[in-house]
Structure formats: structure tokens, C-alpha cells
Design an enzyme around this catalytic site. Structure first.
Site: not given
Length: 492
Positions: A152, A175, A250-251, A284, A385
Site C-alpha cells: 500500500n 523483501k 505492524e499488522l 492499516c 479488516e
């Protein structure tokens, strides 16, 4: 089409697999470039290059002040190439140019901030309670860092990782998301041209099952910094635990944006629209749950619907576009699935709820800004989400219920509070279980301010002084200055 190779040990390199895969332009719905499809052997080469750079060569010999000066030079390099990098990101992820260009122009601040912090990391002398000893502590880099970034905001979220990691003296293997790898590859080549030594930052592109898993499991990697879904974050955390790697995760989020009756309703409506429809809801911290006090519920909904209805959709490179396409076909389908789920659960559709068929949207993966009212906090649309332009409006009676609804989520990343009562601003901010609370604003970030989540929104913090300490180990040193030898079988 343009072809992108990987970047390992200071040079572009074709993948060992001999394969490349297409990356799509979300506005056109067609491929625009080919990305190297790496494999485990490429990861091994990159990690070993990073490990060599960490311990030998020019990077290992740099003083902290010299590292800081180099980071500031990297920031200047981004500033000089901000427009080109932003255009690449727009082409790759479909977010509007005005937002991406704004991010890229602000990005050098991360390198300036951590460049300034690089030589401010200090140990301490401990006034020890034992005679004949001098003791002190020092900070050392944790080692090779795996930085795994999402699609994003690829470069912004990469900067949050590599700026503090490099300031701490670590080396990095990146990555990037397989959907948005191009801008990361362009950036690291610019860094090399600006003087970053070989092996310090490496990029291996490809798919999670091949390169992501190999990177997480590599024995020379000592820390993993990941931004992405909570499902993937859970797998990474479990894999890292097997050989005690450190993690920063960080989810996801299901952030509440809370509007009280005493708020400036025009400002709150603007904040609600910005919180969910900016970036097409693909963030997020999206304020995807709008909690509105009952006495002003209808007025706020009217304002938000009227404002969202004016959103200009279309070519994300057009400076007048306000809402761009969804980045991937899979995400596009997921967003529309959640619209159907909300309808089946009884939510009332106030706006949108379908693919955008406006001529200016062409063949892109567009979803109309969507607003549901009559939402109960137990509905899936309020608990899961969506990661798209879908807003769930939930009424509340009083402050206690607002806090209860806000905290009734497995996530805890961000929250917004709209009120003119300064006492309430402090009270509600204190009671909400969230890593960040914005009061009378939303989505503000800075390199100076820590960012991260609680509960299933993650572990650790990015940004601020805390971020550089996350890439450092504390070493204690004891020097015998004359303590007499004692019984060798007894701890001194």
C-alpha cells in the site's frame, strides 16, 4: 515492458530461477513491468552479503557520525528523485499521485532524523557495587535485518524500517510485496549510486512461499521487521521464535473514529472521509468504524455521505483525482465480498456498494466509496479488516459506550476522537486501547512519533527514538582493575 532484476551485494542480478513475473497497473488493469522471481538461493546470497557487510568492509568501519552523514545524503537522493519514485509507485499500486508525491517529498525527513540520531546512541558507566571493577554498557547493532514490506505504501513503510536500522549500524535484506516491487528496486539502486556500500541494503523480489519464508528462516537473520496482515504476521512470529529472532510486527487494524455531539461536525465529517476514503481505504490505520453519538448521528451521516459523493475517481496520475483504484484483483474481489456480507447481515447501504462504472475509471479495479449505517459492532463489517473504501457507521449513547465499542475489537492500531471538550479528549484517549489516538485530526504521522499497535495489531514500535533502540543490543562490559582473586568456585 520494463524488466527489473534483484539487487544483491551492490549490483543488479538476475534471479537464480531464471524467471520473471508481471506486475500490473491497477488503473489500466494490465501489466506494465516484469519483476525478478527470486528463490531460496537468492535469499541466501543476499543474507550472506548483508552479513559480510555488517562485519567487514567499509560499512563496518564507518563511525556512527559517518553513518549519520550517509543517511542524510540518502535522504537528499530521495528528495532529488521524489517525482520519479512517486510516479513508479502510482503505476505499481494505483494510489493517487498527490498522496504518493507528498509521501516521497516527506520521506527524506526519516533519513535526516535517524541520521541525526546515529551518533547520539550512548552507553553508560555503572557505579558498580564491587571494588576493583570498572563496568560500562554499549549499544551494538542487532545484526542482519529482514525488512518485509506491503503493497500500500512501499517506500514510506520501507523508510520506517531501514532508516533506524541503518542508523543503528545494521544491514538489511528487503523483501517487498510481489505486487509493488519496482519502486523499492529503483530506490536501492539510487542509494548505491549515492555511496551506500555493497551489501548494506539488498532486495530480493518474489513470492512469500519462496523468498519470504526463506528470509524469515535464514539462520544469519537476527531481526524481522514486518508490515502486513495479522495472519502473515502470526506465521512470521511463530517461525522467528524457533531460533529466537527479534520481531517488530505492524499488522492490521479496525480503527474507531469517534464523533461526540460537541465536536465541530464539519471537521469531523472531513476527518471521517479522510480516514477511510483517502488511499482508497488501503491503509492499516483506516478509520473504518465511524462511531457517532446518537444525538448527531443523522447530521454526521448526511455530511459524510454528501462529502464522499463528491469524490473524484479516475486516473491516479491526474492531480485532481481523489480516489484511485484498489491495488490488486484479489483485494478488489475481497472488498466487494465484504459489501455483500454487510448487506446479508442487515446493514443499510447509504452510499456506493458496487464497482465504479464511471467512464474516467476505465478498466481499473475501482470500488465506489461505500457507507453502511445501522451497523452493529458484532457484524463482520465492524470486526474484520476490509482494507478498502468501506465505512461502517455505528451509533453510541454516551462516553462509556463509545469507549466500550472502540475497544471491542481484536485490533488496536489507531483511533480518532472528535470533541471540543479538552477533558473528554484526555479521558477517552487514556481509555482507548490503541497504539495511536488522534484528537480532532486523523492519519498524521512523523518520524519523531512512535507508531505501532496493541493486541493483534502488532508488536513493537516504528518511528521515534524507540525505533532505533529496536535495532540495537545492549552489551555489558566488566574490567577488573585490581580486584583480588577469590575462590574460583564462588561467584564474585
Amino acid at each position: 515492458m520494463q524488466r527489473y532484476d534483484m539487487f544483491i551485494d551492490g549490483e543488479s542480478r538476475a534471479p537464480a530461477t531464471g524467471q520473471w513475473f508481471p506486475t500490473d497497473n491497477p488503473y489500466l488493469g494490465t501489466p506494465w513491468a516484469e519483476i525478478a522471481q527470486g528463490g531460496p538461493s537468492d535469499i541466501d546470497d543476499a543474507v550472506r552479503a548483508a552479513h559480510r557487510a555488517l562485519h567487514t568492509g567499509p560499512w563496518a568501519d564507518l563511525t556512527a557520525s559517518a553513518r549519520g552523514a550517509l543517511l542524510r545524503r540518502l535522504g537528499d537522493t530521495i528528495a532529488a528523485n521524489a517525482r520519479r519514485l512517486a510516479e513508479t509507485e502510482v503505476r505499481d499500486n494505483g494510489k493517487i499521485f498527490t498522496e504518493m508525491y507528498g509521501q516521497l517529498r516527506y520521506l527524506p525527513e526519516w533519513f535526516a532524523y535517524y541520521g541525526g540520531l546515529a551518533d547520539k546512541v550512548e552507553g553508560s558507566v555503572i557505579p558498580i557495587d564491587k571494588k576493583g571493577y570498572f563496568t560500562y554498557t554499549k549499544k551494538e547493532p542487532v545484526g542482519v535485518v529482514a525488512a518485509i514490506t506491503p503493497w500500500n505504501s512501499p517506500l514510506l513503510l520501507l523508510a520506517w524500517k531501514i532508516a533506524p536500522a541503518l542508523a543503528a549500524g545494521c544491514t538489511v535484506v528487503v523483501k517487498p510485496s510481489e505486487f509493488t516491487s519496482a519502486s523499492t528496486l529503483e530506490l536501492v539502486r539510487l542509494f548505491h549510486e549515492a555511496g551506500l556500500p555493497p551489501g548494506v541494503v539488498n532486495v530480493v523480489t518474489g513470492f512469500g512461499k519462496d523468498v519470504g519464508a526463506a528470509l524469515v528462516e535464514h539462520p544469519l537473520v537476527r531481526k524481522i521487521s514486518f508490515t502486513g496482515s495479522d495472519t502473515t504476521g502470526r506465521h512470521i512470529n511463530q517461525a522467528a521464535a524457533r531460533d529466537f529472532k527479534q520481531v517488530s510486527l505492524e499488522l492490521g487494524g479496525k480503527s474507531p473514529n469517534i464523533v461526540f455531539a460537541d465536536a465541530d461536525l464539519a471537521a469531523a465529517a472531513n476527518g471521517a472521509v479522510s480516514g477511510i476514503f483517502a488511499a482508497t481505504g488501503q491503509t492499516c490505520i483506516a478509520g473504518s468504524r465511524l462511531l457517532v453519538q446518537e444525538s448527531v448521528h443523522d447530521e454526521v451521516v448526511r455530511r459524510v455521505v454528501d462529502l464522499a459523493r463528491t469524490a473524484r475517481m479516475g486516473d491516479p496520475m491526474d492531480e485532481h483525482t481523489q480516489v484511485g483504484p484498489v491495488t490488486t484483483p484479489a483485494q478488489y474481489a475481497k472488498v466487494l465480498d465484504y459489501v455483500d456480507i454487510a448487506r446479508r447481515e442487515g446493514a443499510a447501504l447509504a452510499l456506493g456498494g458496487k464497482s465504479a462504472t464511471r467512464p474516467e475509471c476505465g478498466n481499473g479495479w475501482f470500488v465506489e466509496p461505500t457507507i453502511f449505517t445501522g451497523v452493529r459492532n458484532s457484524m463482520r463489517i465492524a470486526q474484520e479488516e476490509v482494507f478498502g473504501p468501506v465505512l461502517a457507521v455505528i451509533p453510541f449513547r454516551d462516553e462509556d459506550e463509545a469507549v466500550s465499542l472502540a475497544n471491542d475489537s481484536r485490533y488496536g492500531l489507531g483511533a480518532g476522537v472528535w470533541t471540543s471538550d479538552i477533558g473528554r479528549a484526555f479521558r477517552v484517549s487514556d481509555r482507548i486501547r490503541s497504539g495511536t489516538v488522534w484528537v480532532n485530526t486523523y492519519r498524521a504521522v512523523s518520524p519523531l512519533v512512535p507508531f505501532g499497535g496493541v493486541k493483534e495489531s502488532g508488536v513493537g514500535r516504528e518511528n521515534g527514538i524507540e525505533a532505533i533502540t529496536a535495532y540495537l543490543e545492549n552489551k555489558s562490559v566488566w574490567i577488573n582493575t585490581g580486584a583480588a582473586a577469590g575462590n574460583p568456585f564462588v561467584m564474585r
